[in-house]
Design a protein around this motif. Sequence first.
Motif, PDB file in Angstrom:
ATOM      1  N   TYR A   1      -7.322 -11.480  -8.600  1.00 24.73           N
ATOM      2  CA  TYR A   1      -6.914 -11.377 -10.001  1.00 24.73           C
ATOM      3  C   TYR A   1      -6.470 -12.752 -10.469  1.00 24.73           C
ATOM      4  O   TYR A   1      -5.827 -13.491  -9.737  1.00 24.73           O
ATOM      5  CB  TYR A   1      -5.764 -10.382 -10.149  1.00 24.73           C
TER       6      TYR A   1
ATOM      7  N   GLN B   1       0.844  -1.188   0.000  1.00 20.04           N
ATOM      8  CA  GLN B   1       0.000   0.000   0.000  1.00 20.04           C
ATOM      9  C   GLN B   1       0.881   1.241   0.000  1.00 20.04           C
ATOM     10  O   GLN B   1       1.829   1.347   0.768  1.00 20.04           O
ATOM     11  CB  GLN B   1      -0.902  -0.009   1.225  1.00 20.04           C
TER      12      GLN B   1
ATOM     13  N   ARG C   1      -5.815  -8.740  -3.625  1.00 19.52           N
ATOM     14  CA  ARG C   1      -5.534  -7.393  -3.108  1.00 19.52           C
ATOM     15  C   ARG C   1      -6.169  -7.319  -1.729  1.00 19.52           C
ATOM     16  O   ARG C   1      -7.346  -7.623  -1.567  1.00 19.52           O
ATOM     17  CB  ARG C   1      -6.143  -6.338  -4.017  1.00 19.52           C
ATOM     18  N   GLN C   2      -5.364  -6.941  -0.747  1.00 19.70           N
ATOM     19  CA  GLN C   2      -5.896  -6.860   0.609  1.00 19.70           C
ATOM     20  C   GLN C   2      -5.312  -5.666   1.335  1.00 19.70           C
ATOM     21  O   GLN C   2      -4.297  -5.122   0.936  1.00 19.70           O
ATOM     22  CB  GLN C   2      -5.604  -8.130   1.389  1.00 19.70           C
ATOM     23  N   ARG C   3      -5.990  -5.255   2.380  1.00 15.76           N
ATOM     24  CA  ARG C   3      -5.507  -4.187   3.246  1.00 15.76           C
ATOM     25  C   ARG C   3      -5.898  -4.520   4.672  1.00 15.76           C
ATOM     26  O   ARG C   3      -6.770  -5.343   4.898  1.00 15.76           O
ATOM     27  CB  ARG C   3      -6.053  -2.833   2.840  1.00 15.76           C
TER      28      ARG C   3
ATOM     29  N   PRO D   1      -3.465  -6.003 -12.376  1.00 18.23           N
ATOM     30  CA  PRO D   1      -3.945  -5.418 -11.127  1.00 18.23           C
ATOM     31  C   PRO D   1      -3.640  -3.941 -10.932  1.00 18.23           C
ATOM     32  O   PRO D   1      -4.310  -3.269 -10.179  1.00 18.23           O
ATOM     33  CB  PRO D   1      -3.250  -6.251 -10.049  1.00 18.23           C
ATOM     34  N   ASN D   2      -2.655  -3.403 -11.586  1.00 18.17           N
ATOM     35  CA  ASN D   2      -2.308  -1.983 -11.412  1.00 18.17           C
ATOM     36  C   ASN D   2      -2.467  -1.209 -12.712  1.00 18.17           C
ATOM     37  O   ASN D   2      -1.702  -0.301 -12.996  1.00 18.17           O
ATOM     38  CB  ASN D   2      -0.894  -1.846 -10.857  1.00 18.17           C
TER      39      ASN D   2
END
Length: 54
Positions: free
Chosen positions: A40, A9, A26-28, A46-47
């Motif tokens: 994905y 992040q 994707r995680q936070r 992903p970006n």
Amino acid sequence: MPAAVVFRQGDRPQSCAVVMAGFLARQRVVSGRNQISSFYVPGDMPNLIPCICP
């Protein structure tokens, strides 16, 4: 293959990434717990948005 960190992040991407095999999550961390926001699969980028609009 064990899990690996691809981006953290706040990182600014230096190039675009494409998932070639396996999957990417994707995680936070929210309130001290991991929250997965997306998955994905091969062929996904992903970006993509930060690569188009820096």
